[in-house]
Enzyme design. Structure first.
Site, PDB file in Angstrom:
ATOM      1  N   LYS A   9     -35.432  -9.658  -6.827  1.00 43.74           N
ATOM      2  CA  LYS A   9     -35.260 -11.040  -7.269  1.00 43.74           C
ATOM      3  C   LYS A   9     -35.121 -11.107  -8.802  1.00 43.74           C
ATOM      4  CE  LYS A   9     -37.769 -12.779  -3.195  1.00 43.74           C
ATOM      5  NZ  LYS A   9     -39.015 -13.430  -2.701  1.00 43.74           N
ATOM      6  N   TYR A  49     -31.867 -18.539   2.589  1.00 43.44           N
ATOM      7  CA  TYR A  49     -33.211 -18.988   2.978  1.00 43.44           C
ATOM      8  C   TYR A  49     -33.171 -20.184   3.937  1.00 43.44           C
ATOM      9  CZ  TYR A  49     -35.717 -15.855  -0.237  1.00 43.44           C
ATOM     10  OH  TYR A  49     -36.264 -14.753  -0.857  1.00 43.44           O
ATOM     11  N   PHE A  57     -41.942 -25.564  -0.425  1.00 44.59           N
ATOM     12  CA  PHE A  57     -41.606 -24.709  -1.570  1.00 44.59           C
ATOM     13  C   PHE A  57     -40.129 -24.337  -1.627  1.00 44.59           C
ATOM     14  CE2 PHE A  57     -43.207 -22.030   1.930  1.00 44.59           C
ATOM     15  CZ  PHE A  57     -42.142 -21.158   2.117  1.00 44.59           C
ATOM     16  N   ARG A  85     -40.526  -3.302   4.827  1.00 47.81           N
ATOM     17  CA  ARG A  85     -41.497  -4.404   4.640  1.00 47.81           C
ATOM     18  C   ARG A  85     -42.869  -3.855   4.221  1.00 47.81           C
ATOM     19  NH1 ARG A  85     -40.161  -9.979   4.994  1.00 47.81           N
ATOM     20  NH2 ARG A  85     -42.123 -10.346   6.083  1.00 47.81           N
ATOM     21  N   THR A  91     -46.337 -11.014   1.719  1.00 45.61           N
ATOM     22  CA  THR A  91     -45.593 -12.061   0.991  1.00 45.61           C
ATOM     23  C   THR A  91     -46.349 -12.537  -0.248  1.00 45.61           C
ATOM     24  OG1 THR A  91     -44.630 -12.784   3.076  1.00 45.61           O
ATOM     25  CG2 THR A  91     -44.548 -14.353   1.250  1.00 45.61           C
ATOM     26  N   ARG A 102     -45.137  -5.336  -4.193  1.00 45.27           N
ATOM     27  CA  ARG A 102     -45.750  -6.605  -4.615  1.00 45.27           C
ATOM     28  C   ARG A 102     -47.207  -6.396  -5.051  1.00 45.27           C
ATOM     29  NH1 ARG A 102     -43.227  -9.964   0.459  1.00 45.27           N
ATOM     30  NH2 ARG A 102     -41.271 -10.646  -0.496  1.00 45.27           N
ATOM     31  N   ASN A 112     -42.577 -13.012  -6.507  1.00 44.71           N
ATOM     32  CA  ASN A 112     -43.022 -11.795  -5.816  1.00 44.71           C
ATOM     33  C   ASN A 112     -41.981 -10.663  -5.798  1.00 44.71           C
ATOM     34  OD1 ASN A 112     -41.353 -12.802  -3.864  1.00 44.71           O
ATOM     35  ND2 ASN A 112     -42.910 -12.985  -2.263  1.00 44.71           N
ATOM     36  N   HIS A 115     -37.223  -9.119  -2.009  1.00 41.58           N
ATOM     37  CA  HIS A 115     -37.018  -9.604  -0.640  1.00 41.58           C
ATOM     38  C   HIS A 115     -36.651  -8.427   0.261  1.00 41.58           C
ATOM     39  CE1 HIS A 115     -35.254 -11.782   2.773  1.00 41.58           C
ATOM     40  NE2 HIS A 115     -34.296 -10.871   2.719  1.00 41.58           N
ATOM     41  N   GLU A 126     -28.082 -10.904   7.116  1.00 43.45           N
ATOM     42  CA  GLU A 126     -28.181 -10.911   5.649  1.00 43.45           C
ATOM     43  C   GLU A 126     -27.182  -9.928   5.027  1.00 43.45           C
ATOM     44  OE1 GLU A 126     -32.881 -12.300   5.636  1.00 43.45           O
ATOM     45  OE2 GLU A 126     -32.392 -10.289   4.913  1.00 43.45           O
TER      46      GLU A 126
END
Ligand code: DAT
Ligand code: MG
Length: 148
Positions: A9, A49, A57, A85, A91, A102, A112, A115, A126
């Site tokens: 990100k 998203y 949010f 993951r 998250t 993270r 964070n 993704h 995606e």
């Protein structure tokens, strides 16, 4: 072979974490099949998203994702969605274990750093969204040193 979509990100790019993050996936043994630095616009971020559009949010999340370039990647390997993951961590960085990306590099949930697709099917969607031009066709010559 399974593929996943990983995106560093804007905070991760700004903070100079691209090399470190790529290195973690490489060292694990996964294969890099797509990579680009790209700044996306609001409609694109909303599409990525879309499942979260009803969340309180959502606006802030979209603003954050469009705030600078992101590093979009496709990684390939056995179980790469689930393992990816795990490498990324929970998250909320307050709950991400040390040793995860993270857990090691983030504090707030809204910053964070990274993704990762949450399932094989969302990974497929995606990858199609972020890499409409397709991805690299190559096989790592290390395959037999990583897989038995
Ligand atoms: P993940 O990115 O771990 O797959 P997600 O898909 O549920 O998590 O949410 C996407 C992003 O939205 C997440 O990385 C950070 C943000 N987010 C999720 N839950 C949030 C919350 N309760 N408050 C603020 N931001 C949140
Ligand atoms: Mg998610």
């Amino acid at each position: 072979m399974e593929q996943t979509f990983i995106m560093i990100k804007p905070d991760g790019v700004q903070r100079g974490l691209v090399g470190e993050i790529i290195s973690r996936f490489e060292k694990k043994g996964f294969t890099l099949k797509g990579l680009k630095l790209i700044t996306v616009d609001q409609p694109f971020a909303e599409k990525h998203y879309a499942d979260l559009s009803a969340k309180p949010f959502f606006r802030g999340l979209v603003e954050y994702i469009v705030s600078g370039p992101v590093c979009a990647m496709v990684w390939e390997g056995k179980n790469v969605v689930t393992t990816g993951r795990k490498i990324i961590g929970a998250t909320n960085p307050a709950e991400s274990a040390p040793g995860t990306i993270r857990g090691d590099f983030a504090i707030d949930i809204g910053r964070n750093v990274i993704h990762g697709s949450d399932a094989v099917e969302s990974a497929r969607k995606e990858i199609a969204l972020w890499f409409p031009e397709g991805i690299a066709e190559w096989q790592s010559s290390l395959h037999s040193w990583i897989y038995e």
